[in-house]
Design an enzyme around this catalytic site. Sequence first.
Site, short mmCIF file in Angstrom:
data_model
loop_
_atom_site.label_atom_id
_atom_site.label_comp_id
_atom_site.label_asym_id
_atom_site.label_seq_id
_atom_site.Cartn_x
_atom_site.Cartn_y
_atom_site.Cartn_z
N ASP A 158 6.37 -74.81 -92.16
CA ASP A 158 6.75 -73.52 -92.76
C ASP A 158 7.07 -72.50 -91.68
OD1 ASP A 158 6.16 -74.65 -95.23
OD2 ASP A 158 4.05 -74.27 -94.89
N ASP A 205 10.74 -79.79 -100.08
CA ASP A 205 9.36 -79.32 -100.03
C ASP A 205 8.75 -79.27 -101.42
OD1 ASP A 205 7.19 -78.50 -98.62
OD2 ASP A 205 7.68 -76.38 -98.80
#
Lengths: 494, 98
Positions: free
Chosen positions: A415, A260
């Site tokens: 997320d 990420d």
Amino acid sequence: MDSLSSQEELKESDIEKPKKETENLNENEIENEIEKENSQEKPEKETEEQKKKKYWDRSKIRRMRQLMKEKRFEVMIQAFTSSLKRILIPVSITMILTVILIKTLYSDQTMNNQFQDVSVYNENSSDSGGKKFAGSLLNALIIVGAIVVMTFLIVLCFKFGCMNLVFAYIIFSTFIMLGIIGAVTFIELLVAENLGMDWLSFVIFMLNFAVVGVTVIFWKGPEIFNKMYLIAVSVLVAKVFASLPEWTAWILLGAIAIWDIFAVLSARGPLKVLIETAQQEDKPIAGLLYNSSLYFENDYDNDDNDNDDENSDKNHESSSDKDHKFVDNPYSTSSDEDNFENDTNQPKKNEEIENKTEDNNETKKEDQDDDLIKIPKEVFPERKKRPETKKPEKVQYQYQYEDEDEGGIKLGLGDFIFYSVLIAKASLNDYSTVFTCFIAILTGLSLTLFFLIVYQKALPALPISISFGIIFYFLTKLVLDPFIEQLGNSSVFA
Amino acid sequence: MDPSTPLTEEQKIKVAKKMYIAGFFFLPWLWFCLAIYFRKEKNEILQKYVKKAYFGFFVFTFFLLTWMAVFLSQRDRWGVKGDNLSVNIPYGDSNYDS
């Protein structure tokens, strides 16, 4: 050097005069700048001096933008508190639902690994630590690799404009996922709660659930349905990921967080490219696509640090190209041409050919105009929205940020999913780890939000939260749990 | 693609019509979704669709619930047929014997 001195004047005036006037002043200044630049563009070629001047103008505009940024900072802190609520509530709901689901389904039985058939290494409790680590690292890397490949494919499709393909795939997979994982979870729930049901109503339930989910996420529907379904999707996917064996799951979480960071922050990271193209071309990103990133929707400052120099370079290069064509019809505007067309009908064929060439020139000219006009818009983002409001400045800012709050700060579905995976894994252990991980994730998320406000660019939302979560999970498991047990045994709370 | 984009009246009517027609394919939940989506609209055509959708949703739900109630109460009497129809057959409580 002229422009430099005027810059200083501007600064002084900024301090002395009330805000409203300075804004007008700034606007006037910039409009003058544009006129100057326009007038500079008309004559033949750029000399060295002009280039230098252009550079100074750009630096000046940049500094003015800096000033505006400082003023906005206060408002941003206010925006932070309100955005915190909007982000934290759905995340908490998702995590709580995941915990409830996992606790209902697997309170008395162990989860069977749903990745058993596809994973390379299946964990045995008798394996040595090193073997477990290597095997689960391999597993995690394969899953991350799949995610990386998919992200790149999606970004490539987004860049080259074949979004229909992506949408078709994503809609199909969402439908299948809602239908099948939803059905499996539903059956598991029925078994766990010892409830009877017939196939007819079961099929109708699942069909309704999946079809409305896809409709609401990708087409039209009430906002509350949309949010509910996004949460449902996250919970379902998190439940599947939570069935991964212990070691693989934790290593996967770490690897995803690292990926990420790369995807959002590095210059050629796919998610960064995705967000930037979406912002530049004003294309909306569909609900499931903008994975793992927090960003301002109306964030004009986003690219000025990185791309300004590139842009100006490009402008220099391209403007030298354009200028030649520019000379051909420097004063013809589009409206003039339209009138001209309407007046004369006879020599149409010739004109059409001419028009075509002119159109080419014109589009290029418009491009250039856009380049020039864009800058003041970036300095005064609120002007774009409501150019003729005569309210005091503060109110304008508030409006702007309220607008942003409506759909401003966005958190990717990825997320949600990985927070939920973490909390699901924690809930398989004990309630103490659930609570510590919950707090850790929310703390990490609010820290990320704070950094988002400070740095004003797209940030990865996973790394801080996930690292906090992992640290607190193992600390709780290894330190807090034995301690609480000890306290319980010696009946301190009794 | 984005559900949050505002629509014009004509678009709304088109959306409502599509959703309403799709609802006939055993999708009462879609009718409910439509009704919630346009509940605040003052347009008469939209209001008509909302009313129809509510009506369809409640009628369908009524029949579905009736069927479920009949099934759950009558399953043991139907024997093998009832078992074949079941997704999950709940086990009885050993403490509770009728």
